[in-house]
Write a protein that holds these residues in place. Structure first.
Motif, mmCIF file in Angstrom:
data_model
loop_
_atom_site.group_PDB
_atom_site.id
_atom_site.type_symbol
_atom_site.label_atom_id
_atom_site.label_comp_id
_atom_site.label_asym_id
_atom_site.label_seq_id
_atom_site.Cartn_x
_atom_site.Cartn_y
_atom_site.Cartn_z
ATOM 1 N N ALA A 1 12.114 4.117 12.311
ATOM 2 C CA ALA A 1 11.262 3.799 11.165
ATOM 3 C C ALA A 1 11.749 4.468 9.891
ATOM 4 C CB ALA A 1 9.826 4.229 11.460
ATOM 5 N N ARG A 2 12.465 5.571 10.018
ATOM 6 C CA ARG A 2 12.944 6.294 8.838
ATOM 7 C C ARG A 2 13.892 5.440 8.020
ATOM 8 N NH1 ARG A 2 16.043 11.612 10.214
ATOM 9 N NH2 ARG A 2 17.309 10.027 11.239
ATOM 10 N N ALA A 3 14.720 4.651 8.686
ATOM 11 C CA ALA A 3 15.679 3.807 7.973
ATOM 12 C C ALA A 3 14.984 2.657 7.251
ATOM 13 C CB ALA A 3 16.721 3.257 8.946
ATOM 14 N N ALA A 4 13.772 2.303 7.724
ATOM 15 C CA ALA A 4 13.071 1.168 7.126
ATOM 16 C C ALA A 4 12.256 1.560 5.914
ATOM 17 C CB ALA A 4 12.147 0.534 8.169
ATOM 18 N N HIS A 5 11.962 2.847 5.782
ATOM 19 C CA HIS A 5 11.104 3.272 4.681
ATOM 20 C C HIS A 5 11.549 4.638 4.202
ATOM 21 C CE1 HIS A 5 7.532 3.667 2.218
ATOM 22 N NE2 HIS A 5 7.242 4.817 2.786
ATOM 23 N N SER A 6 11.833 4.734 2.948
ATOM 24 C CA SER A 6 12.292 6.005 2.389
ATOM 25 C C SER A 6 11.237 7.083 2.546
ATOM 26 C CB SER A 6 12.625 5.839 0.906
ATOM 27 O OG SER A 6 12.919 7.095 0.330
ATOM 28 N N ALA A 7 11.656 8.248 2.941
ATOM 29 C CA ALA A 7 10.735 9.370 3.109
ATOM 30 C C ALA A 7 10.571 10.175 1.830
ATOM 31 C CB ALA A 7 11.230 10.286 4.233
ATOM 32 N N ALA A 8 11.157 9.700 0.746
ATOM 33 C CA ALA A 8 11.062 10.418 -0.515
ATOM 34 C C ALA A 8 9.610 10.550 -0.959
ATOM 35 C CB ALA A 8 11.863 9.674 -1.593
ATOM 36 N N LYS A 9 9.281 11.699 -1.510
ATOM 37 C CA LYS A 9 7.913 11.938 -1.947
ATOM 38 C C LYS A 9 7.628 11.127 -3.209
ATOM 39 C CE LYS A 9 7.438 16.578 0.008
ATOM 40 N NZ LYS A 9 7.125 18.006 -0.280
ATOM 41 N N CYS A 10 6.419 10.570 -3.256
ATOM 42 C CA CYS A 10 6.021 9.759 -4.397
ATOM 43 C C CYS A 10 4.798 10.377 -5.050
ATOM 44 C CB CYS A 10 5.681 8.326 -3.949
ATOM 45 S SG CYS A 10 7.012 7.488 -3.066
ATOM 46 N N ARG A 11 4.663 10.151 -6.325
ATOM 47 C CA ARG A 11 3.479 10.638 -7.001
ATOM 48 C C ARG A 11 2.250 9.873 -6.521
ATOM 49 N NH1 ARG A 11 4.586 10.157 -13.224
ATOM 50 N NH2 ARG A 11 5.254 8.098 -12.494
ATOM 51 N N ALA A 12 1.116 10.525 -6.547
ATOM 52 C CA ALA A 12 -0.122 9.882 -6.134
ATOM 53 C C ALA A 12 -0.413 8.690 -7.046
ATOM 54 C CB ALA A 12 -1.271 10.883 -6.175
ATOM 55 N N ALA A 13 -0.937 7.641 -6.447
ATOM 56 C CA ALA A 13 -1.246 6.442 -7.210
ATOM 57 C C ALA A 13 -2.447 6.675 -8.116
ATOM 58 C CB ALA A 13 -1.532 5.286 -6.257
ATOM 59 N N VAL A 14 -2.370 6.146 -9.305
ATOM 60 C CA VAL A 14 -3.478 6.234 -10.254
ATOM 61 C C VAL A 14 -4.034 4.828 -10.454
ATOM 62 C CG1 VAL A 14 -4.175 6.831 -12.594
ATOM 63 C CG2 VAL A 14 -2.442 8.207 -11.415
ATOM 64 N N LEU A 15 -5.298 4.653 -10.114
ATOM 65 C CA LEU A 15 -5.908 3.336 -10.200
ATOM 66 C C LEU A 15 -6.721 3.212 -11.481
ATOM 67 C CD1 LEU A 15 -7.197 2.886 -6.541
ATOM 68 C CD2 LEU A 15 -5.139 1.925 -7.565
ATOM 69 N N PRO A 16 -6.623 2.072 -12.144
ATOM 70 C CA PRO A 16 -7.449 1.855 -13.339
ATOM 71 C C PRO A 16 -8.889 1.559 -12.937
ATOM 72 C CG PRO A 16 -6.210 -0.120 -12.826
ATOM 73 C CD PRO A 16 -5.738 0.933 -11.852
ATOM 74 N N ARG A 17 -9.807 1.690 -13.864
ATOM 75 C CA ARG A 17 -11.194 1.344 -13.613
ATOM 76 C C ARG A 17 -11.329 -0.182 -13.685
ATOM 77 N NH1 ARG A 17 -16.260 3.936 -14.388
ATOM 78 N NH2 ARG A 17 -15.140 5.823 -15.016
ATOM 79 N N PRO A 18 -11.761 -0.840 -12.585
ATOM 80 C CA PRO A 18 -11.893 -2.306 -12.620
ATOM 81 C C PRO A 18 -12.985 -2.741 -13.598
ATOM 82 C CG PRO A 18 -11.959 -1.468 -10.356
ATOM 83 C CD PRO A 18 -12.106 -0.289 -11.271
ATOM 84 N N GLU A 19 -12.811 -3.917 -14.133
ATOM 85 C CA GLU A 19 -13.846 -4.476 -14.994
ATOM 86 C C GLU A 19 -15.010 -4.918 -14.128
ATOM 87 O OE1 GLU A 19 -14.467 -8.112 -18.237
ATOM 88 O OE2 GLU A 19 -12.478 -7.610 -17.471
ATOM 89 N N ARG A 20 -16.163 -4.323 -14.311
ATOM 90 C CA ARG A 20 -17.314 -4.587 -13.470
ATOM 91 C C ARG A 20 -18.081 -5.814 -13.935
ATOM 92 N NH1 ARG A 20 -16.794 -2.366 -9.576
ATOM 93 N NH2 ARG A 20 -17.573 -0.241 -9.669
ATOM 94 N N PHE A 21 -18.437 -6.673 -12.971
ATOM 95 C CA PHE A 21 -19.241 -7.844 -13.289
ATOM 96 C C PHE A 21 -20.715 -7.469 -13.157
ATOM 97 C CE2 PHE A 21 -21.711 -11.548 -11.979
ATOM 98 C CZ PHE A 21 -21.361 -12.481 -12.943
ATOM 99 N N PHE A 22 -21.482 -7.669 -14.218
ATOM 100 C CA PHE A 22 -22.906 -7.370 -14.187
ATOM 101 C C PHE A 22 -23.700 -8.677 -14.091
ATOM 102 C CE2 PHE A 22 -21.073 -3.618 -16.215
ATOM 103 C CZ PHE A 22 -21.697 -2.610 -15.488
ATOM 104 N N HIS A 23 -24.663 -8.675 -13.185
ATOM 105 C CA HIS A 23 -25.416 -9.889 -12.899
ATOM 106 C C HIS A 23 -26.590 -10.064 -13.854
ATOM 107 C CE1 HIS A 23 -23.372 -10.262 -8.982
ATOM 108 N NE2 HIS A 23 -23.451 -8.952 -8.966
ATOM 109 N N GLU A 24 -26.833 -11.301 -14.198
ATOM 110 C CA GLU A 24 -28.079 -11.606 -14.883
ATOM 111 C C GLU A 24 -29.225 -11.440 -13.885
ATOM 112 O OE1 GLU A 24 -28.710 -12.363 -17.998
ATOM 113 O OE2 GLU A 24 -26.596 -12.153 -18.582
ATOM 114 N N PRO A 25 -30.342 -10.860 -14.297
ATOM 115 C CA PRO A 25 -31.450 -10.673 -13.357
ATOM 116 C C PRO A 25 -32.016 -12.003 -12.865
ATOM 117 C CG PRO A 25 -32.132 -10.180 -15.602
ATOM 118 C CD PRO A 25 -30.645 -10.345 -15.635
ATOM 119 N N LEU A 26 -32.527 -11.953 -11.633
ATOM 120 C CA LEU A 26 -33.195 -13.094 -11.003
ATOM 121 C C LEU A 26 -32.273 -14.294 -10.814
ATOM 122 C CD1 LEU A 26 -36.622 -12.948 -12.911
ATOM 123 C CD2 LEU A 26 -35.917 -11.724 -10.843
#
Length: 424
Positions: free
Chosen positions: A387-412
């Protein structure tokens, strides 16, 4: 052992069980498979108890390299601010949702038969009416319906007006019979006797941090749509509560995935690149829906990979789960065993009865590095890999996720018109 095929073609071997007592090689093998799947344009569904930083980084980097950043969806109840929304009870079949959700009722009162068929039939009928009326709903709504006679009556009136004589309305009328008093009215005390535990659990999932994810009428993630669109999904389904009930949420998620795949088997065209589903925690697979997912006819739509430390570990979760994995998985991948006994167990899958070379093969497995493995497909095609040959073992920085655009519902605009809940 120096000429090992990096992937040993295991990615093309159908449904797969990967066993690694150390997890190092297993993680690298799966990372390599995910990278290849993303680069090929296929859909990815990764399900675990929590979001693991290394796995998230693998998916983020794979999407960046392939120019597929917009395809990534991350459902993380632990961090609602950066999580996409997901409603696992919105699109599955009424019977499937009802049977799964009913598991939330705590068996605390031995005098109450929580397994009574009528108890689940009412919930199934409510869901069938909601789906017939194209009315979106959430966990929170289900919890409110089973405790509020007025909400059920209002729903029945709505369906009677819009879909008179429908099967869903007949099912609801029949399911309500055990919950009516002498005057024919829906009795709050009878509902409470059966559903108080369920209502509490549904409210827990529909409020607070969990509610920010699940209490949505228009969720970002709809599994069958994600598979069609080739999305890359990382979905955390945490344990909720204790004991046997702790994995109930995960059962609902797995049932939702099984229903999503079932839509394709029932008539959809198979994609050029079958979707890849990876379960990073075998304990989360302890559900009959996993058997549906591992059906041979599903392989042209979705290949399933289940990872675990060992067969013993799977058996501790569920003997039935272990038997399903052993009978349905077409490929087995074994990393270095910790003991001679484990090596001998693996040999039973690798060598036909009476076959030569068992001693030498056992010695080879015990001498593996942490990333070397042996794989067998269809009981006879044995290959060695690293498996080592299939995927580099190099260390990567932690992923930073953006804040998703939230859908707000109309009431009722959904079931809240009956239950008076507040969807996110």
């Amino acid at each position: 052992m120096n000429d090992l095929n990096p992937m040993a073609d295991v990615a093309s071997g159908g449904h797969m069980l990967v066993l690694d007592e150390r997890s190092t090689g297993q993680e690298q093998l799966i990372a390599g498979m995910l990278g290849n799947q993303i680069s090929a344009g296929g859909a990815v569904i990764v399900i675990g108890a929590s979001i693991e930083e290394s796995m998230l980084t693998t998916l983020v980097m794979g999407c960046q390299v392939a120019g597929r950043e917009a395809d990534l969806l991350v459902v993380n109840p632990a961090k609602p601010a950066t999580s996409h929304t997901y409603n696992p009870v919105l699109h599955s079949s009424p019977a499937n949702i009802a049977s799964q959700v009913m598991n939330f009722i705590a068996l605390q009162d031995d005098s109450t038969d929580q397994n009574d068929a009528g108890t689940g039939k009412l919930l199934e009928a409510i869901i069938a009416c909601l789906q017939l009326g194209n009315i979106p709903y959430s966990f929170l709504d289900l919890g409110m319906f089973v405790m509020k006679p007025d909400a059920i009556a209002a729903l029945a009136g709505f369906i009677e007006e819009s879909h008179p004589g429908s099967g869903a309305l007949f099912l609801l009328d029949s399911a309500l019979e055990p919950f009516r008093d002498a005057g024919g009215n829906i009795c709050p005390s009878l509902l409470k006797a059966q559903y108080s535990g369920l209502a509490g659990s549904m409210c827990m999932l529909g409020t607070g941090r969990l509610g920010e994810i699940f209490n949505s009428y228009k969720p970002d993630l709809v599994l069958h749509e994600a598979i069609v669109a080739g999305r890359v999904v990382y979905l955390a389904a945490p344990y909720i509560g204790r004991g046997a009930a702790a994995s109930n949420l995960r059962r609902i998620v797995i049932a939702n995935l099984a229903d999503a795949v079932g839509r394709f088997v029932d008539g959809q065209k198979a994609p050029k690149v079958p979707a890849l589903a990876v379960f990073t925690d075998a304990g989360g697979c302890n559900d009959p829906s996993v058997e549906r997912l591992l059906a041979a006819e599903n392989e042209k739509f979705m290949r399933v990979v289940i990872s675990a430390p060992s067969l013993d570990a799977i058996g501790q979760e569920s003997i039935d789960l272990r038997e399903v994995c052993l009978s349905r998985a077409r490929s087995f991948v074994f990393f270095r065993p910790n003991a001679e006994a484990t090596a001998q167990l693996y040999l039973k899958f690798l060598i036909q009865d009476g076959g030569p070379g068992t001693g030498a093969m056992a010695e080879q497995m015990l001498a593996f590095t942490a990333t070397q493995y042996i794989a067998v497909t269809d009981g006879c095609n044995v290959q060695w890999g690293d498996a080592r040959a299939a995927h580099s073992a190099a260390k990567c920085r932690a992923a930073v996720l953006p804040r998703p655009e939230r859908f707000f519902h109309e009431p009722l605009t959904g079931a809240d018109q009956f239950t008076q809940t507040v969807p996110v």
